[in-house]
Design a protein around this motif. Sequence first.
Motif, PDB file in Angstrom:
ATOM      1  N   VAL A 268      -8.781 -10.089  -4.204  1.00 13.20           N
ATOM      2  CA  VAL A 268     -10.056 -11.144  -5.094  1.00 13.20           C
ATOM      3  C   VAL A 268     -11.045 -12.066  -4.700  1.00 13.20           C
ATOM      4  O   VAL A 268     -11.951 -12.655  -5.092  1.00 13.20           O
ATOM      5  N   GLY A 269     -10.803 -12.920  -3.561  1.00  9.89           N
ATOM      6  CA  GLY A 269     -11.527 -13.987  -3.166  1.00  9.89           C
ATOM      7  C   GLY A 269     -13.608 -13.336  -2.772  1.00  9.89           C
ATOM      8  O   GLY A 269     -12.955 -11.726  -2.307  1.00  9.89           O
ATOM      9  N   LEU A 270     -14.251 -13.107  -3.051  1.00 12.91           N
ATOM     10  CA  LEU A 270     -15.587 -12.895  -3.207  1.00 12.91           C
ATOM     11  C   LEU A 270     -15.564 -13.378  -1.054  1.00 12.91           C
ATOM     12  O   LEU A 270     -16.350 -14.893  -1.072  1.00 12.91           O
ATOM     13  N   PRO A 271     -16.569 -12.977  -0.297  1.00 12.05           N
ATOM     14  CA  PRO A 271     -17.196 -12.497   1.163  1.00 12.05           C
ATOM     15  C   PRO A 271     -18.083 -13.740   0.582  1.00 12.05           C
ATOM     16  O   PRO A 271     -18.923 -13.200  -0.053  1.00 12.05           O
ATOM     17  N   ALA A 272     -18.046 -15.082   1.941  1.00 10.52           N
ATOM     18  CA  ALA A 272     -19.955 -15.181   1.521  1.00 10.52           C
ATOM     19  C   ALA A 272     -20.476 -13.996   2.300  1.00 10.52           C
ATOM     20  O   ALA A 272     -22.669 -14.147   1.338  1.00 10.52           O
ATOM     21  N   VAL A 273     -20.879 -13.189   2.371  1.00 10.33           N
ATOM     22  CA  VAL A 273     -21.338 -12.526   3.050  1.00 10.33           C
ATOM     23  C   VAL A 273     -20.333 -10.841   2.526  1.00 10.33           C
ATOM     24  O   VAL A 273     -19.042 -10.481   3.413  1.00 10.33           O
ATOM     25  N   PRO A 274     -21.278 -10.083   2.066  1.00 10.87           N
ATOM     26  CA  PRO A 274     -20.658  -8.707   1.157  1.00 10.87           C
ATOM     27  C   PRO A 274     -19.541  -7.627   2.094  1.00 10.87           C
ATOM     28  O   PRO A 274     -19.376  -7.126   2.261  1.00 10.87           O
ATOM     29  N   GLU A 275     -20.308  -7.798   3.385  1.00  7.59           N
ATOM     30  CA  GLU A 275     -19.780  -6.725   4.561  1.00  7.59           C
ATOM     31  C   GLU A 275     -18.414  -7.462   5.349  1.00  7.59           C
ATOM     32  O   GLU A 275     -19.167  -8.365   6.416  1.00  7.59           O
ATOM     33  N   VAL A 276     -17.521  -6.727   5.061  1.00  8.81           N
ATOM     34  CA  VAL A 276     -16.447  -8.163   6.336  1.00  8.81           C
ATOM     35  C   VAL A 276     -16.073  -6.244   6.884  1.00  8.81           C
ATOM     36  O   VAL A 276     -15.637  -4.996   6.772  1.00  8.81           O
ATOM     37  N   GLY A 277     -15.769  -6.452   8.615  1.00  6.48           N
ATOM     38  CA  GLY A 277     -15.083  -5.213   9.741  1.00  6.48           C
ATOM     39  C   GLY A 277     -14.482  -5.388   9.255  1.00  6.48           C
ATOM     40  O   GLY A 277     -13.252  -6.258   9.083  1.00  6.48           O
ATOM     41  N   ILE A 278     -13.586  -4.404   8.736  1.00  6.22           N
ATOM     42  CA  ILE A 278     -12.366  -4.100   9.046  1.00  6.22           C
ATOM     43  C   ILE A 278     -12.240  -2.242   9.563  1.00  6.22           C
ATOM     44  O   ILE A 278     -12.570  -1.870   9.892  1.00  6.22           O
ATOM     45  N   ASP A 279     -10.812  -2.857   9.825  1.00  8.11           N
ATOM     46  CA  ASP A 279      -9.876  -1.711  11.171  1.00  8.11           C
ATOM     47  C   ASP A 279     -10.025  -0.512   9.758  1.00  8.11           C
ATOM     48  O   ASP A 279      -8.543  -0.449   9.048  1.00  8.11           O
ATOM     49  N   VAL A 280     -10.724   0.848   9.190  1.00  8.47           N
ATOM     50  CA  VAL A 280     -10.356   1.804   8.660  1.00  8.47           C
ATOM     51  C   VAL A 280      -9.239   2.768   9.024  1.00  8.47           C
ATOM     52  O   VAL A 280      -8.379   3.032   7.897  1.00  8.47           O
ATOM     53  N   THR A 281      -9.363   2.588  10.274  1.00  9.19           N
ATOM     54  CA  THR A 281      -7.741   3.217  10.663  1.00  9.19           C
ATOM     55  C   THR A 281      -6.721   3.580  10.137  1.00  9.19           C
ATOM     56  O   THR A 281      -5.787   4.012   9.923  1.00  9.19           O
ATOM     57  N   HIS A 282      -6.498   1.618  10.585  1.00  6.43           N
ATOM     58  CA  HIS A 282      -5.241   1.530  10.001  1.00  6.43           C
ATOM     59  C   HIS A 282      -4.887   1.201   8.673  1.00  6.43           C
ATOM     60  O   HIS A 282      -4.105   1.777   7.883  1.00  6.43           O
ATOM     61  N   VAL A 283      -5.773   1.101   7.686  1.00 13.28           N
ATOM     62  CA  VAL A 283      -5.916   1.311   5.920  1.00 13.28           C
ATOM     63  C   VAL A 283      -5.651   2.835   6.138  1.00 13.28           C
ATOM     64  O   VAL A 283      -4.664   2.433   5.379  1.00 13.28           O
ATOM     65  N   VAL A 284      -5.992   3.841   6.703  1.00 12.33           N
ATOM     66  CA  VAL A 284      -5.759   5.226   6.601  1.00 12.33           C
ATOM     67  C   VAL A 284      -3.993   5.467   6.782  1.00 12.33           C
ATOM     68  O   VAL A 284      -3.856   6.082   5.544  1.00 12.33           O
ATOM     69  N   ASP A 285      -3.931   5.387   8.119  1.00 11.29           N
ATOM     70  CA  ASP A 285      -2.721   5.635   8.347  1.00 11.29           C
ATOM     71  C   ASP A 285      -1.738   4.542   7.906  1.00 11.29           C
ATOM     72  O   ASP A 285      -0.713   5.591   7.725  1.00 11.29           O
ATOM     73  N   SER A 286      -1.807   3.230   7.700  1.00  8.10           N
ATOM     74  CA  SER A 286      -0.678   2.900   6.453  1.00  8.10           C
ATOM     75  C   SER A 286      -0.677   3.426   5.146  1.00  8.10           C
ATOM     76  O   SER A 286       0.153   2.824   4.066  1.00  8.10           O
ATOM     77  N   GLU A 287      -1.226   3.974   4.920  1.00  7.84           N
ATOM     78  CA  GLU A 287      -1.568   4.867   3.014  1.00  7.84           C
ATOM     79  C   GLU A 287      -0.640   3.302   2.461  1.00  7.84           C
ATOM     80  O   GLU A 287      -0.584   3.499   1.597  1.00  7.84           O
ATOM     81  N   TYR A 288      -2.094   2.526   2.455  1.00  9.41           N
ATOM     82  CA  TYR A 288      -1.961   1.068   1.441  1.00  9.41           C
ATOM     83  C   TYR A 288      -3.140   1.022   0.536  1.00  9.41           C
ATOM     84  O   TYR A 288      -3.737   2.157   0.106  1.00  9.41           O
ATOM     85  N   ASP A 289      -2.307   1.154  -0.582  1.00 12.71           N
ATOM     86  CA  ASP A 289      -3.227   0.692  -1.714  1.00 12.71           C
ATOM     87  C   ASP A 289      -4.617  -0.873  -1.924  1.00 12.71           C
ATOM     88  O   ASP A 289      -3.896  -1.262  -2.139  1.00 12.71           O
ATOM     89  N   VAL A 290      -5.330  -0.562  -2.059  1.00 11.47           N
ATOM     90  CA  VAL A 290      -6.373  -1.332  -2.017  1.00 11.47           C
ATOM     91  C   VAL A 290      -7.228  -1.462  -3.442  1.00 11.47           C
ATOM     92  O   VAL A 290      -7.462  -0.341  -3.451  1.00 11.47           O
ATOM     93  N   TYR A 291      -6.869  -2.644  -3.601  1.00  8.14           N
ATOM     94  CA  TYR A 291      -6.846  -2.713  -4.703  1.00  8.14           C
ATOM     95  C   TYR A 291      -8.442  -4.172  -5.299  1.00  8.14           C
ATOM     96  O   TYR A 291      -8.296  -5.595  -4.449  1.00  8.14           O
ATOM     97  N   GLY A 292      -9.831  -3.745  -6.009  1.00 10.08           N
ATOM     98  CA  GLY A 292     -10.334  -4.700  -6.453  1.00 10.08           C
ATOM     99  C   GLY A 292      -9.977  -5.440  -7.639  1.00 10.08           C
ATOM    100  O   GLY A 292      -9.008  -5.848  -8.169  1.00 10.08           O
ATOM    101  N   LEU A 293     -10.549  -6.374  -8.120  1.00 10.61           N
ATOM    102  CA  LEU A 293     -10.482  -6.857  -9.563  1.00 10.61           C
ATOM    103  C   LEU A 293     -12.183  -8.068 -10.721  1.00 10.61           C
ATOM    104  O   LEU A 293     -12.323  -8.455  -9.496  1.00 10.61           O
TER     105      LEU A 293
END
Length: 351
Positions: A268-293
Amino acid sequence: MSVNTMKAAVLDKPLDMNVKDVPEPEIKEDEVLIKVYCIGICGSDVHYYEHGKIGRYEVKEPLILGHEMAGEVVTVGKKVNNLHKGDRVAVEPGVTCGRCEYCKEGRYNLCPDVVFMATPPVDGAWAEYVAVRSDFVFPLPDEMSYETGALLEPFSVGMHAMNRGKIKPSDRLLITGLGPIGLLAIQSAQLYGVKEIYATDVVPYRLELAKKLGVTEAINPAEESLSERLNTLTNDKGITASIETSGNSQAVNDVLTVTKRGGRIVLVGLPAVPEVGIDVTHVVDSEYDVYGLFRYVNTYDPAIQGLKDQQIDIEQVITDRFSLDQIGRAVEKASNEKDTSIKIMIYPNGE
Ligand SMILES: [Zn+2]
Ligand SMILES: [Zn+2]
């Protein structure tokens, strides 16, 4: 023909807000004129006040801010049949086209032709009166205050987050960031019957407020390990869904770490700079559902009904109250005391 005037707070340029006499809005056939009794200051209003723009929206002409409001219907357009003079109402501040694909499929919050109050060049309602198309005006039950009516707007963001994240009563829910949106998201979760709610922020005042609202635990991740604490609190079962409202890059990474595999994450929150480093491997491996709003859709009726039935008091997030004449002080406070001024209310027609 003489034009009636009203008082309105006009942002002439960044950091320059003035209460002036401006023409009273004239209603169209499908609109009602509303006497504004209570209207909140939103983070976006403060941002326009400080910087004069948000992303591609820039204040080029003097602009009336404010979009979180409730008041009384004083004039009804010829073609309006759902409202009457004297109705106490809340206003959903984005009027959509009703014709595009998004509108037709029930995701009108994504309508490209939405006319949203206090988003340049559209005026908002820090003013005595505002004209609104009648299908975006919602009658309030007698026992519901104008304050609650005005808070339905930020509360709707919390409700939309629950809908996006398919939040259910059995979730072990984490809410990061305890500004107005995070705090009202806690109360949205309570409305949805969630019993286990964990909340984080780094500001003690906000953590205390979350506790007052009844969270299971409020945690300061700057002072202790969030993942260890959540493991202890959930008996190692973990967080099933997270709502991130702060936009803080650490908090984004926190929810992408502590949410258990298969979990749902709403950003929900907008970061001060648009790009934030995330661990994509972990997101994929965790089979997360990630939603914008983006804002909210179809939340006002269920919010009014739910808050009434369950007697949830969302006014607890209000920390300050000002008249329209005091708008300068109010906005300065919202700008400079973000840690402790949670929701500031303006009363354009007296309290
Ligand atoms: Zn708002
Ligand atoms: Zn549309």
